[in-house]
Design an enzyme around this catalytic site. Structure first.
Site, mmCIF file in Angstrom:
data_model
loop_
_atom_site.group_PDB
_atom_site.id
_atom_site.type_symbol
_atom_site.label_atom_id
_atom_site.label_comp_id
_atom_site.label_asym_id
_atom_site.label_seq_id
_atom_site.Cartn_x
_atom_site.Cartn_y
_atom_site.Cartn_z
ATOM 1 N N CYS A 267 -21.624 41.655 -3.307
ATOM 2 C CA CYS A 267 -21.840 41.425 -1.875
ATOM 3 C C CYS A 267 -20.669 41.914 -1.023
ATOM 4 O O CYS A 267 -20.490 43.119 -0.910
ATOM 5 C CB CYS A 267 -22.173 39.960 -1.654
ATOM 6 S SG CYS A 267 -23.107 39.671 -0.146
ATOM 7 N N HIS B 211 -25.812 37.216 -6.035
ATOM 8 C CA HIS B 211 -25.032 36.034 -6.428
ATOM 9 C C HIS B 211 -25.857 35.307 -7.479
ATOM 10 O O HIS B 211 -26.923 35.753 -7.873
ATOM 11 C CB HIS B 211 -24.830 35.110 -5.217
ATOM 12 C CG HIS B 211 -24.138 35.763 -4.071
ATOM 13 N ND1 HIS B 211 -22.796 36.015 -4.062
ATOM 14 C CD2 HIS B 211 -24.602 36.212 -2.874
ATOM 15 C CE1 HIS B 211 -22.454 36.577 -2.911
ATOM 16 N NE2 HIS B 211 -23.545 36.719 -2.179
#
Ligand code: GLN
EC number: 6.3.5.13
Length: 242
Positions: A94, A195
Site C-alpha cells: 500500500c 493488507h
C-alpha cells in the site's frame, strides 16, 4: 545471503505499520526458521540508516502524512537502492508500494517523488476510497495460488512498461485503474495493495521471497493447516455479496 544468515529488514515501523502489516515480518521470519535458517530481524526506525546488507526488506502501509515522511527519508537515505542493486528483495504494501514508484500524490496534494524502484505512478483517485476484501489471480509466472487480502486506499496506481501486474482481481479494486490489475513487480521488487496481513493470508508469497533470497527452487514443506483455514474463511468472506 552472507554468513549463512538471512537478514530481514522491517522498514520504518514508526511510520509504516498502522494496518497490521508487521504480521508480514513475523510470517517471513517464522517460515524461514521452520526451514532451519538462521534469521536476523532488523527493525529500522525512520531516524536510522537503512542497512544495505539485508536479504529481504519489508515495507508496510501507512496514512498519508507518515507516507510523505517515509518517502522523503528513504530517498535521502538512498541505501534501499544500493540493497536492490546488490540483489535484495523488497516486498511493500500500500503506502510502501506507492513509495517504491516514481511518484505519488501526498497528503498536501503535491506530486512527490518516490524511489523509482518500480515503474509505477500513483495519483489520487477521484472516486470512492477502495476498501474491502479482494480476491485475485497472481501472475501465473509466479506459480502461486489465489491472492486474498484487504484493501484500503485512495491512491490509484498506473503501471509503466517495465512493471508487471502482480495479480488480476476477481473481486475488489487493486490498483484502482479499472484495468483489473493489482500490485506490480519487477525481478526482486514487489508491491501490492493487500493488507491482511497479506503474508499471513498467502504464506506461499512469503516462501517465494525466501526462495528468491536463498536462490533455490523449492523449500521443505510446512504444516499450513492454520493458514489454509484463514485463507478459506477470507476467500468466502470476499465472495459474500456486499
Ligand atoms: N495513503 C495511501 C492511500 O490512501 C496509502 C494508504 C495505505 O497504506 N493503506 O492511497
Amino acid at each position: 545471503m552472507s554468513d549463512n544468515q538471512l537478514r530481514i529488514v522491517w522498514v520504518y515501523p514508526d511510520l509504516l505499520s498502522t494496518y497490521g502489516d508487521q504480521g508480514n515480518v513475523l510470517v517471513v521470519e517464522r517460515r524461514a526458521r521452520q526451514r532451519g535458517l538462521d534469521v536476523a530481524r532488523l527493525d529500522v526506525r525512520s531516524d536510522q540508516p537503512i542497512p544495505t546488507s539485508g536479504d529481504i526488506y519489508l515495507i508496510g502501509g501507512g496514512e498519508d502524512r507518515p507516507q510523505r515522511l517515509a518517502a522523503e527519508r528513504l530517498l535521502r537515505d538512498g541505501h534501499l537502492f544500493q540493497a536492490v542493486n546488490n540483489g535484495a528483495i523488497v516486498f511493500a504494501v500500500c503506502a510502501g508500494y506507492q513509495i517504491l514508484g516514481h511518484e505519488f500524490v501526498n497528503d498536501v496534494g503535491q506530486r512527490q517523488p518516490g524511489l523509482g524502484l518500480l515503474d509505477v505512478t500513483t495519483v489520487r483517485g477521484e472516486g470512492e476510497r477502495c476498501v474491502g476484501d479482494v480476491l485475485a489471480d497472481i501472475d501465473p509466472r509466479l506459480g502461486l495460488p489465489a491472492l486474498t487480502g484487504f484493501e484500503n486506499h485512495q491512491g490509484v496506481t498506473h503501471l509503466g512498461p517495465t512493471a508487471r501486474p502482480f495479480a488480476r482481481v476477481q473481486l475488489g479494486k487493486g490498483n484502482g485503474t479499472g484495468d483489473g490489475t493489482e500490485g506490480a513487480y519487477n525481478d526482486t521488487v514487489f508491491g501490492t495493495y493487500m493488507h491482511g496481513p497479506v503474508l499471513a493470508r498467502n504464506p506461499l508469497i512469503a516462501d517465494l521471497l525466501l526462495k528468491l533470497a536463498l536462490d533455490v527452487n523449492a523449500l521443505p514443506p510446512t504444516d499450513d493447516r492454520w493458514y489454509e483455514a484463514l485463507r478459506n474463511e477470507r476467500i468466502s468472506a470476499a465472495q459474500q455479496p456486499a
